[in-house]
Design an enzyme around this catalytic site. Structure first.
Site, PDB file in Angstrom:
ATOM      1  CD  GLN A 139      12.120   8.379   8.900  1.00 17.04           C
ATOM      2  OE1 GLN A 139      11.376   7.668   8.870  1.00 17.04           O
ATOM      3  NE2 GLN A 139      12.157   9.642   9.204  1.00 17.04           N
ATOM      4  CE1 TYR A 187       6.444   3.831  14.965  1.00 14.63           C
ATOM      5  CE2 TYR A 187       7.421   5.679  13.923  1.00 14.63           C
ATOM      6  CZ  TYR A 187       6.239   4.938  13.905  1.00 14.63           C
ATOM      7  OH  TYR A 187       5.132   5.041  13.483  1.00 14.63           O
ATOM      8  NE  ARG A 235      10.238  13.705  10.868  1.00 17.67           N
ATOM      9  CZ  ARG A 235       9.296  13.579  10.096  1.00 17.67           C
ATOM     10  NH1 ARG A 235       9.067  12.349   9.972  1.00 17.67           N
ATOM     11  NH2 ARG A 235       8.457  14.370   9.882  1.00 17.67           N
ATOM     12  N   GLY A 331       4.320  17.877   3.734  1.00 20.27           N
ATOM     13  CA  GLY A 331       3.821  16.495   3.602  1.00 20.27           C
ATOM     14  C   GLY A 331       2.778  16.389   2.632  1.00 20.27           C
ATOM     15  NE  ARG A 332      -2.085  15.440   7.198  1.00 20.90           N
ATOM     16  CZ  ARG A 332      -2.847  15.574   8.189  1.00 20.90           C
ATOM     17  NH1 ARG A 332      -3.672  16.684   8.321  1.00 20.90           N
ATOM     18  NH2 ARG A 332      -2.905  14.850   9.362  1.00 20.90           N
TER      19      ARG A 332
END
Length: 357
Positions: A139, A187, A235, A331-332
């Site tokens: 990324q 972002y 993304r 993810g987690r």
């Protein structure tokens, strides 16, 4: 389950008759396809260009701050983390946000890609994917200026665009199978995509097309890199600030040549003070960000990754088997269990009696 979801929404007046009928036809078609032996599940491979994903499970770009120093270089601890995940059998790894400029980091201890000195360490990460036959994207990221993006001088954005182009080149030199542009989570590129924050009146903002100028120009200037062995992912914020904006962005991304969309959150509607930033059906069984991905998938023909609070094999399988999503990001669950895919195979067998190799 998928049909029941739409029936309930129809009863709750979330769908008009025409929309309900179209979704019913879609479901009926999927059932017919499955009966002909073409059923897709969590462990079905997926080809993107010349790259084969062995299953539909994705490691999303988790920024492992505790494993990176302030210099931004890849560490042995970080390499061990990616080795554990690749060895665990995931279908696709998206390496964490790598910053295009030292002054564009989201935090001091974030990996960098702003000069050639980072290529050696990043190459070691890419080599892990090759060793375990797991495609790896990296990324590419810049933190940006939050709601002040409209005041940033045009020449500053020109420079950052140049830095993105150079970062793409470094990613390919390092041996990755592609890049993912970070256009979500408020972002830089999310800021530029946002009709709330990007109220510029130059080439970088104003109309929808101008808000997408940075992304379009970046794709155009790097198209020579993206052969059949190099994937261009993105993304995106599915709420920028509303779902309708996310759908428009996704369709535009497909039109300019994006290969893979990863739907997450964007700059939210400030009136939405609660955690859930859009309206979703009350009985939708997953997180609101997953809902963004499910809805956006209906409007594009390229693969869509869904993410957020997908924890169990059963949840992931439902999303793939119903074709609500093409890929699911864990993810987690991967942090807790890097071999999540192998564990999921066992859970799938317990639940269905079907063995997965």
């Amino acid at each position: 389950t998928y049909l029941k979801y739409y029936i309930m929404n129809f009863k709750n007046r979330k769908y008009n008759i025409f929309s309900f009928f179209l979704n019913y036809v879609r479901i009926f078609y999927k059932i017919c396809i499955r009966k002909r032996g073409k059923r897709v599940n969590l462990f079905t491979p997926l080809d993107i260009k010349n790259k084969r994903l062995k299953n539909r499970v994705v490691l999303p770009p988790l920024v492992r701050f505790s494993m990176v120093g302030k210099d931004g270089y890849v560490t042995e601890e970080l390499l061990e983390w990616y080795k554990d995940v690749a060895e665990g059998g995931t279908g696709l790894i998206i390496v964490e946000a790598s910053c295009v400029a030292e002054d564009g980091k989201l935090r001091d201890n974030q990996i960098g890609i702003w000069d050639d000195s980072f290529i050696e360490g990043l190459s070691k990460v890419a080599d892990i994917g090759k060793k375990y036959d797991v495609p790896m994207l990296i990324q590419i990221h810049h933190a940006g200026f939050k709601d002040e993006v409209a005041r940033v001088p045009e020449e500053v954005l020109d420079k950052i665009l140049d830095q993105f182009v150079e970062a793409f080149k470094r990613a390919k030199k390092a041996g990755f199978d592609g890049v993912e542009i970070h256009g979500a989570h408020t972002y830089l590129i999310s800021q530029l995509n946002s009709r709330l924050w990007n109220i510029r009146d130059d080439k970088y903002g104003g109309s929808f097309e101008k808000r997408m100028y940075f992304t379009k120009t970046l794709v155009e200037r790097t198209k020579n890199l993206f052969d059949d062995n190099f994937i261009l992912g993105y993304r995106m914020g599915g709420n920028e600030p509303e779902l309708e904006d996310g759908i428009a962005i996704a369709k535009y991304l497909e039109a300019i040549g994006i290969d893979l969309i990863h739907v997450s959150s964007g700059v939210p509607n400030p009136e939405k003070k609660q955690e859930v930033k859009i309206d979703i059906p009350k009985n939708f069984p997953f997180d609101w960000v997953v809902y963004l991905g499910v809805e956006i998938k209906k409007h594009v023909n390229i693969p869509v990754i869904g993410v957020r609070n997908i924890k169990s094999e059963e949840q992931a399988s439902m999303l793939i088997e119903s074709e609500m999503l093409d890929l699911v990001a864990i993810g987690r669950g991967m942090i807790a269990r890097p071999n999540w895919v192998e564990f999921a195979k066992k859970e799938y067998y317990k639940r269905t009696g079907k063995m997965v190799k």
